[in-house]
Design an enzyme around this catalytic site. Structure first.
Site, PDB file in Angstrom:
ATOM      1  N   GLU A 118       0.878  -1.173   0.000  1.00  0.00           N
ATOM      2  CA  GLU A 118       0.000   0.000   0.000  1.00  0.00           C
ATOM      3  C   GLU A 118       0.910   1.217   0.000  1.00  0.00           C
ATOM      4  O   GLU A 118       1.423   1.630   1.044  1.00  0.00           O
ATOM      5  CB  GLU A 118      -0.905  -0.021   1.247  1.00  0.00           C
ATOM      6  CG  GLU A 118      -1.906  -1.166   1.265  1.00  0.00           C
ATOM      7  CD  GLU A 118      -3.021  -1.005   0.234  1.00  0.00           C
ATOM      8  OE1 GLU A 118      -3.298   0.136  -0.192  1.00  0.00           O
ATOM      9  OE2 GLU A 118      -3.607  -2.031  -0.146  1.00  0.00           O
TER      10      GLU A 118
ATOM     11  N   CYS B 213      -2.107   9.610   2.367  1.00  0.00           N
ATOM     12  CA  CYS B 213      -1.618   8.959   1.137  1.00  0.00           C
ATOM     13  C   CYS B 213      -2.467   9.315  -0.069  1.00  0.00           C
ATOM     14  O   CYS B 213      -1.969   9.350  -1.186  1.00  0.00           O
ATOM     15  CB  CYS B 213      -1.556   7.447   1.322  1.00  0.00           C
ATOM     16  SG  CYS B 213      -3.132   6.724   1.799  1.00  0.00           S
TER      17      CYS B 213
HETATM   18  P1  NAD Z   1       7.478   5.003   7.657  1.00  0.00           P
HETATM   19  O1  NAD Z   1       8.732   5.786   7.608  1.00  0.00           O
HETATM   20  O2  NAD Z   1       6.735   4.859   8.937  1.00  0.00           O
HETATM   21  O3  NAD Z   1       7.805   3.571   7.086  1.00  0.00           O
HETATM   22  C1  NAD Z   1       6.851   2.537   7.086  1.00  0.00           C
HETATM   23  C2  NAD Z   1       7.462   1.303   7.689  1.00  0.00           C
HETATM   24  O4  NAD Z   1       8.585   0.908   6.908  1.00  0.00           O
HETATM   25  C3  NAD Z   1       7.960   1.499   9.120  1.00  0.00           C
HETATM   26  O5  NAD Z   1       7.394   0.500   9.932  1.00  0.00           O
HETATM   27  C4  NAD Z   1       9.469   1.389   9.016  1.00  0.00           C
HETATM   28  O6  NAD Z   1      10.037   0.711  10.113  1.00  0.00           O
HETATM   29  C5  NAD Z   1       9.681   0.596   7.751  1.00  0.00           C
HETATM   30  N1  NAD Z   1      10.923   0.968   7.056  1.00  0.00           N
HETATM   31  C6  NAD Z   1      11.362   2.229   6.794  1.00  0.00           C
HETATM   32  N2  NAD Z   1      12.541   2.176   6.135  1.00  0.00           N
HETATM   33  C7  NAD Z   1      12.846   0.873   5.979  1.00  0.00           C
HETATM   34  C8  NAD Z   1      13.931   0.167   5.373  1.00  0.00           C
HETATM   35  N3  NAD Z   1      14.940   0.805   4.806  1.00  0.00           N
HETATM   36  N4  NAD Z   1      13.891  -1.185   5.395  1.00  0.00           N
HETATM   37  C9  NAD Z   1      12.870  -1.845   5.972  1.00  0.00           C
HETATM   38  N5  NAD Z   1      11.834  -1.224   6.570  1.00  0.00           N
HETATM   39  C10 NAD Z   1      11.806   0.105   6.570  1.00  0.00           C
HETATM   40  O7  NAD Z   1       6.394   5.553   6.644  1.00  0.00           O
HETATM   41  P2  NAD Z   1       6.575   6.347   5.284  1.00  0.00           P
HETATM   42  O8  NAD Z   1       7.105   5.441   4.245  1.00  0.00           O
HETATM   43  O9  NAD Z   1       7.210   7.674   5.486  1.00  0.00           O
HETATM   44  O10 NAD Z   1       5.008   6.602   5.044  1.00  0.00           O
HETATM   45  C11 NAD Z   1       4.560   7.559   4.192  1.00  0.00           C
HETATM   46  C12 NAD Z   1       4.279   6.936   2.834  1.00  0.00           C
HETATM   47  O11 NAD Z   1       3.298   5.924   2.979  1.00  0.00           O
HETATM   48  C13 NAD Z   1       3.712   7.920   1.833  1.00  0.00           C
HETATM   49  O12 NAD Z   1       4.298   7.659   0.581  1.00  0.00           O
HETATM   50  C14 NAD Z   1       2.233   7.569   1.808  1.00  0.00           C
HETATM   51  O13 NAD Z   1       1.608   7.928   0.610  1.00  0.00           O
HETATM   52  C15 NAD Z   1       2.271   6.101   2.026  1.00  0.00           C
HETATM   53  N6  NAD Z   1       1.027   5.626   2.607  1.00  0.00           N
HETATM   54  C16 NAD Z   1       0.246   4.806   1.862  1.00  0.00           C
HETATM   55  C17 NAD Z   1      -0.968   4.374   2.365  1.00  0.00           C
HETATM   56  C18 NAD Z   1      -1.860   3.488   1.576  1.00  0.00           C
HETATM   57  O14 NAD Z   1      -2.814   2.968   2.142  1.00  0.00           O
HETATM   58  N7  NAD Z   1      -1.603   3.259   0.305  1.00  0.00           N
HETATM   59  C19 NAD Z   1      -1.366   4.759   3.660  1.00  0.00           C
HETATM   60  C20 NAD Z   1      -0.526   5.571   4.396  1.00  0.00           C
HETATM   61  C21 NAD Z   1       0.679   5.997   3.865  1.00  0.00           C
END
Ligand code: NAD
Length: 453
Positions: A210, A244
Site C-alpha cells: 500500500e 496517502c
Molecule cells: P514510515 O517511515 O513509517 O515507514 C513505514 C514502515 O517501513 C515502518 O514500519 C518502518 O520501520 C519501515 N521501514 C522504513 N525504512 C525501511 C527500510 N529501509 N527497510 C525496511 N523497513 C523500513 O512511513 P513512510 O514510508 O514515510 O510513510 C509515508 C508513505 O506511505 C507515503 O508515501 C504515503 O503515501 C504512504 N502511505 C500509503 C498508504 C496506503 O494505504 N496506500 C497509507 C498511508 C501511507
C-alpha cells in the site's frame, strides 16, 4: 534468538495449534479488538496528539470510527465470506463436488506507516484475524507515542501469541524481513516498498504493498469552483497534508487559476481560522526531517498563499503555489505536506496527457459538472482509485477495494477485500471412487473407438 525471531516463532507456534481457525475464535478476537477502541479511546488520542497534534475528534473521525465500522462489518459477514463456494463444473467433474474454500495463509507480517498509525496498521490486522491467520504487527517507529501505546494495549485485548507486536526502527524491520512469512502487508513509501519486495522474494512470500505517490486533481472550468475548492482544501490539509490519498497538485486552465487560489484561501480561513498555527484542527509535520524535506520544495516556485513556518514546532502553514512548472522541485516527489501546487494546463486533453506521462497514482480526482469529462478521465487514465467531485471519501467505502496500481502499490484491502487478500482460495474437487467406467476414455491406450469417434 533476536526479539524479532522470537515474535515470529511465537506466532508460528500459536498458528500451528489451529486455534486461529474456528470462526468463533476469530469473531471473539475481533470483539476484543473492538472493546479496545471503546475502552482506550483516550490513550489512543492522547498518543496521536503528541505525535501529530491531531485533535481527539479528528482521531475518532479519521482513525478509530472507520476501524470500528470495519470490525462490525467483518463480524457480521465473516460466516458468509469464509463459507465454501460451489462453482460451475465441467464434463469431467459433473457428478463431483467442486468448490472454493478460503483458508488462512499462516503468519502475516504487517508493517504500518505513521500518518494514520492506527488505521493503516489495524485495518490489515482485522483482515488477518478474519482470515484465520497469525500476524506479527510492526507499527511505525516514527509515531513514537502511538507505537508504545499499541505495543502496550494490543496484548491486553487480543491473543498475544497469535498477534505479537514488535516495535523498533529500520534495523528491527530488516531483521523481521529476514524471517519467513506467509504474506507481508506493507504500508509506506514506494522506495521502501521495493526493499520489502526484494526481501519477500527470498522466501517467495507474496506481498501487499500500500504505497503512495502524486495523486492529481483536475478542476474543470465547467464546475462549481467554490464547492470544488472547499472539498480540495479539506482533502489536502487534513492531517497537514500527510494523507496517502491527499490531492497532491491541481491541474486547471490558466483562466480559473486566480479563482481557485481565492476559493482555497477562503476555505483555509473557514476551516483553520486566520491563524492555523493556533487552531486545534490543524496538525503538525511529523518530524524535523520531513519538515526540512517539505520546506525545500518551496524554493523554486511562487508562493500565492501561506509559506510561513516554524521549525521548532514542525509547523508549516497551509500553502498554495501558483504557476508551478512540471520541472519544479515540488513536482518531483510526493509532497506529503500542506503544500498545494497549481499547474496551469490548456484543458482536459493536456491534463489526461500529463497524468498518463507519470507513474500511476493512488488516487485521481476530477471536479466538473460535465459527465463527459468524468467519463474521459475514467476511460483514458489509470489510478488505484478515482473520485469525481470530492476527495478522500472513496477510502471509507468498504465495498470498494482500496489499493494502488503500478508504482502506487499492489493488492488491495478493506471489507471483504481484506479477507480475500489474506486468504488462500483453495480449489477443491471431491470425487467418489465409483463410476470408474466414465474414466476409461482418458486412460491409455488412446483410441478413437474409446472416444466414440
Ligand atoms: P514510515 O517511515 O513509517 O515507514 C513505514 C514502515 O517501513 C515502518 O514500519 C518502518 O520501520 C519501515 N521501514 C522504513 N525504512 C525501511 C527500510 N529501509 N527497510 C525496511 N523497513 C523500513 O512511513 P513512510 O514510508 O514515510 O510513510 C509515508 C508513505 O506511505 C507515503 O508515501 C504515503 O503515501 C504512504 N502511505 C500509503 C498508504 C496506503 O494505504 N496506500 C497509507 C498511508 C501511507
Amino acid at each position: 534468538m533476536s526479539r524479532e525471531q522470537q515474535a515470529v516463532a511465537c506466532a508460528k507456534k500459536a498458528f500451528e495449534t489451529g486455534r486461529s481457525k474456528p470462526l468463533e475464535y476469530r469473531i471473539q478476537q475481533l470483539k476484543n479488538l473492538q472493546r479496545l477502541f471503546t475502552e482506550r479511546q483516550k490513550d489512543i488520542s492522547d498518543a496521536i496528539n503528541k505525535d501529530l497534534r491531531k485533535s481527539e475528534v479528528g482521531t475518532q473521525l479519521y482513525e478509530t470510527l472507520g476501524l470500528e465500522g470495519e470490525i462490525n462489518l467483518t463480524i457480521k459477514k465473516l460466516k458468509e465470506w469464509a463459507a465454501p463456494r460451489a462453482v460451475e463444473k465441467n464434463l469431467l467433474t459433473l457428478s463431483d463436488v467442486v468448490y472454493i474454500k478460503p483458508e488462512p495463509l499462516g503468519v502475516v507480517l504487517i508493517i504500518g506507516a505513521w500518518n494514520y498509525p492506527w488505521a493503516v496498521t489495524i485495518q490489515p490486522l482485522i483482515g488477518a484475524i478474519a482470515a484465520g491467520n497469525a500476524a506479527v504487527v510492526k507499527p511505525s517507529e516514527i509515531c513514537v507515542h502511538t507505537a508504545k501505546v499499541m505495543e502496550r494495549l494490543l496484548p491486553l485485548y487480543i491473543d498475544k501469541e497469535l498477534y505479537p507486536v514488535v516495535t523498533g526502527g529500520v534495523p528491527e524491520t530488516q531483521e523481521l524481513l529476514r524471517q519467513r512469512f506467509d504474506h507481508i502487508f506493507y504500508t509506506g513509501n514506494s522506495v521502501v516498498g521495493k526493499l520489502i519486495m526484494e526481501a519477500a522474494a527470498k522466501h517467495l512470500t507474496p506481498v501487499t504493498l500500500e504505497l503512495g505517490g502524486k495523486s492529481p486533481c483536475y478542476i474543470d472550468k465547467d464546475s462549481d469552483i467554490s464547492i470544488a475548492c472547499r472539498r480540495v482544501t479539506w482533502g489536502k490539509y487534513t492531517n497537514c497534508g500527510q494523507t496517502c490519498i491527499a490531492p497532491d497538485y491541481i491541474l486547471c486552465e490558466p483562466s480559473i487559476q486566480d479563482q481557485v487560489i481565492e476559493e482555497v484561501k477562503k476555505s483555509i480561513k473557514e476551516f483553520y481560522t486566520d491563524n492555523p498555527k493556533t487552531c486545534p484542527d490543524y496538525g503538525r509535520i511529523i518530524n524535523q526531517r520531513h519538515f526540512k524535506r517539505i520546506m525545500a520544495m518551496l524554493s523554486d516556485s511562487t508562493v500565492a498563499v501561506g509559506g510561513d513556518s516554524d521549525e521548532s514546532d514542525c509547523y508549516i502553514a497551509p500553502t498554495i503555489l501558483r504557476d508551478v512548472k512540471p520541472e519544479a522541485k515540488v513536482m518531483q516527489e510526493e509532497i506529503f505536506g500542506p503544500i498545494l501546487p497549481i499547474l496551469p494546463i490548456s484543458g482536459l486533453d493536456e491534463a489526461i496527457n500529463f497524468i498518463n506521462k507519470r507513474e500511476k497514482p493512488l488516487a485521481l480526482y476530477v471536479f466538473t459538472s460535465n459527465d463527459k469529462v468524468i467519463q474521459r478521465m475514467v476511460n483514458e487514465t489509470s489510478s488505484g482509485g478515482l473520485l469525481a467531485n470530492d476527495c478522500l471519501v472513496h477510502y471509507s467505502v468498504s465495498s470498494l477495494p482500496f489499493g494502488g496500481v503500478g508504482n502506487s502499490g499492489m493488492g488491495c484491502y478493506h471489507g471483504k477485500f481484506s479477507f480475500d487478500q489474506l486468504s488462500h482460495q483453495r480449489s477443491c474437487v471431491i470425487k467418489k471412487l465409483n463410476m470408474e467406467g466414465v474414466n476409461n476414455m482418458r486412460y491409455p491406450p488412446h483410441t478413437l473407438k474409446k472416444l466414440g469417434w
